[in-house]
Design a protein around this motif. Structure first.
Motif, mmCIF file in Angstrom:
data_model
loop_
_atom_site.group_PDB
_atom_site.id
_atom_site.type_symbol
_atom_site.label_atom_id
_atom_site.label_comp_id
_atom_site.label_asym_id
_atom_site.label_seq_id
_atom_site.Cartn_x
_atom_site.Cartn_y
_atom_site.Cartn_z
ATOM 1 N N SER A 44 -15.045 17.978 36.094
ATOM 2 C CA SER A 44 -15.023 16.516 36.186
ATOM 3 C C SER A 44 -13.645 15.988 35.836
ATOM 4 C CB SER A 44 -16.071 15.938 35.225
ATOM 5 O OG SER A 44 -15.975 14.536 35.146
ATOM 6 N N LEU A 45 -13.121 15.127 36.702
ATOM 7 C CA LEU A 45 -11.785 14.566 36.508
ATOM 8 C C LEU A 45 -11.803 13.084 36.845
ATOM 9 C CD1 LEU A 45 -8.701 14.805 36.067
ATOM 10 C CD2 LEU A 45 -8.507 15.483 38.469
ATOM 11 N N THR A 46 -11.394 12.250 35.888
ATOM 12 C CA THR A 46 -11.270 10.814 36.119
ATOM 13 C C THR A 46 -9.823 10.409 35.896
ATOM 14 O OG1 THR A 46 -13.533 10.439 35.349
ATOM 15 C CG2 THR A 46 -12.071 8.526 35.454
ATOM 16 N N ILE A 47 -9.203 9.860 36.934
ATOM 17 C CA ILE A 47 -7.805 9.432 36.863
ATOM 18 C C ILE A 47 -7.769 7.911 36.961
ATOM 19 C CG2 ILE A 47 -5.509 9.618 37.905
ATOM 20 C CD1 ILE A 47 -6.361 12.261 39.140
ATOM 21 N N SER A 48 -7.215 7.256 35.964
ATOM 22 C CA SER A 48 -7.196 5.798 35.950
ATOM 23 C C SER A 48 -6.055 5.258 36.813
ATOM 24 C CB SER A 48 -7.042 5.281 34.520
ATOM 25 O OG SER A 48 -5.718 5.483 34.067
ATOM 26 N N GLN A 64 -5.207 6.191 24.219
ATOM 27 C CA GLN A 64 -4.561 5.208 25.091
ATOM 28 C C GLN A 64 -3.051 5.164 24.881
ATOM 29 O OE1 GLN A 64 -5.636 3.136 27.460
ATOM 30 N NE2 GLN A 64 -7.844 3.320 27.348
ATOM 31 N N GLU A 82 -6.642 8.078 30.835
ATOM 32 C CA GLU A 82 -6.488 6.629 30.878
ATOM 33 C C GLU A 82 -5.211 6.227 30.141
ATOM 34 O OE1 GLU A 82 -9.965 4.944 29.202
ATOM 35 O OE2 GLU A 82 -11.251 5.426 30.904
ATOM 36 N N SER A 116 -14.089 19.036 31.281
ATOM 37 C CA SER A 116 -14.027 17.655 31.765
ATOM 38 C C SER A 116 -12.805 16.969 31.194
ATOM 39 C CB SER A 116 -15.289 16.873 31.409
ATOM 40 O OG SER A 116 -15.406 16.721 30.014
ATOM 41 N N LEU A 117 -12.359 15.941 31.909
ATOM 42 C CA LEU A 117 -11.113 15.283 31.523
ATOM 43 C C LEU A 117 -11.107 13.848 32.022
ATOM 44 C CD1 LEU A 117 -8.252 15.816 30.295
ATOM 45 C CD2 LEU A 117 -7.500 16.364 32.610
ATOM 46 N N THR A 118 -10.790 12.912 31.123
ATOM 47 C CA THR A 118 -10.580 11.521 31.490
ATOM 48 C C THR A 118 -9.170 11.139 31.064
ATOM 49 O OG1 THR A 118 -12.922 10.957 31.241
ATOM 50 C CG2 THR A 118 -11.342 9.145 31.185
ATOM 51 N N SER A 156 -12.513 20.885 24.908
ATOM 52 C CA SER A 156 -12.501 19.425 24.899
ATOM 53 C C SER A 156 -11.150 18.894 24.453
ATOM 54 C CB SER A 156 -13.595 18.908 23.955
ATOM 55 O OG SER A 156 -13.549 17.508 23.849
ATOM 56 N N THR A 173 -9.269 15.040 23.682
ATOM 57 C CA THR A 173 -9.323 13.587 23.617
ATOM 58 C C THR A 173 -7.897 13.058 23.736
ATOM 59 O OG1 THR A 173 -11.257 13.646 22.184
ATOM 60 C CG2 THR A 173 -9.990 11.589 22.230
#
Length: 334
Positions: free
Chosen positions: A158-162, A118, A140, A136-138, A113, A115
């Protein structure tokens, strides 16, 4: 019970008895863990947030100008000290850190994990390369993901790219073999070479209108990819970009593309039809070679040349209309 791999970092923590005692107590309550501090660039005032097993400690760390290196807080098991890098379980990057340095957590193979606050705007080259248990990775607030930043993170699903991201570096997610889907936001100007190469579980790619180029080998060997829509903001598709994407059955290339590189769809054996958009002037070397199920191709009247082996071994292609604009057909094109 608090140890550090960096002397300066230990001194920084030691200067704040209240923080030290709280973290020490936390670690005493979780005897299998110890605290390690890892330095970064450009220190400002930071907030320590240590979270594990639903326990959170939050303390303010005033700026210490004598040590201009913000840090990443790392919790890892005490045992298996021979190979410290393989023991990492959890990483918390301090709020206030703006740059994650090149290779900062490279080869931390038990990292599960991360974190990313911002405050981080840039993730360096190979920063989390080969963190093979990261799932998983977010991302932002980050504007730049460096070359190979997450390559070989083989458990990443899981990948979220802002939409803050403008640069996805070369090989940024190469060999992320568990990644199933990705959306490239419109803020990204270019998907650089090998960005998602050999992401073998990737079935869906959503490229939003705004991306201007797809680099060489960007999705090469993504053998589970089923369909892709290339928006009209894209001007060029690089060499080998979708080579050997065996499951690819549908490709939609909207008008805007003017250049399709060599071997772009080479051996996409599931591809049955393709429409080349107006504006493309050249069909390069082996672009559709060995697309054995390809039955229909529409070539626009802007094309002036068809390259060497462009359609060779397309055994299902029984007919093809070549517009009058074509003035050059290379040897073995068909």
């Amino acid at each position: 019970s608090v140890k550090s791999t960096h002397e300066h970092s230990a001194m920084m923590i030691g200067d704040h008895d209240d923080i030290l005692s709280n973290i020490t107590k936390y670690l005493d309550d979780h005897a299998s863990l110890r605290l390690v501090s890892h330095r970064f660039k450009e220190c400002e005032r930071s907030i320590i947030k240590v979270t594990l097993n639903q326990v959170t400690l939050t303390h303010e760390l005033p700026r210490l100008p004598q040590f201009a290196h913000p840090r990443i807080i790392i919790l890892k098991p005490v045992k298996r000290r021979r190979r410290v890098q393989r023991c990492l379980e959890l990483a918390i990057i301090l709020d206030g850190v703006s740059v994650i340095s090149d290779g900062a957590c490279e080869r931390y193979r038990s990292l599960t994990s991360v974190t990313i606050p911002q405050s981080v705007t840039s993730i360096g080259n190979r920063a989390f390369s080969r963190c093979c248990r990261l799932t998983s990775l977010t991302i932002e607030g980050v504007t730049s993901i460096g070359s190979g930043a997450f390559e070989n993170c083989m458990s990443l699903k899981s990948l979220t790219i802002s939409e803050s991201i403008t640069i996805i570096g070369a090989g940024a997610f190469e060999y992320c073999r568990s990644l199933k889907s990705v959306t490239i936001p419109k803020s990204v100007a270019s998907i650089q070479s090998r960005a998602f190469r050999e992401c073998t579980s990737l079935t869906s790619v959503n490229i939003l209108n705004g991306v201007s180029s797809i680099g060489d080998r960007a999705f090469q060997y993504c053998i589970s990819l089923k369909s892709v829509i290339i928006p009209n903001s894209v001007i060029s598709i690089g060499h080998f970009a979708f080579q050997e994407c065996f499951s690819l059955t549908s490709v939609t290339i909207l008008e805007g593309v003017t250049s399709i590189g060599n071997e772009t769809f080479y051996c996409c054996s599931g591809l049955t039809s393709v429409k080349i958009p107006q504006g493309v002037v050249s069909i390069g070397i082996s672009v559709f070679k060995c697309c054995i199920r390809l039955k229909s191709v529409i070539i626009p009247n802007t094309v002036i040349s068809i390259g060497y082996t462009a359609f060779k071994d397309c055994s299902s292609l029984t007919s093809l209309t070549i517009p009058a604009s074509v003035t050059s057909i290379a040897k073995s094109a068909f």
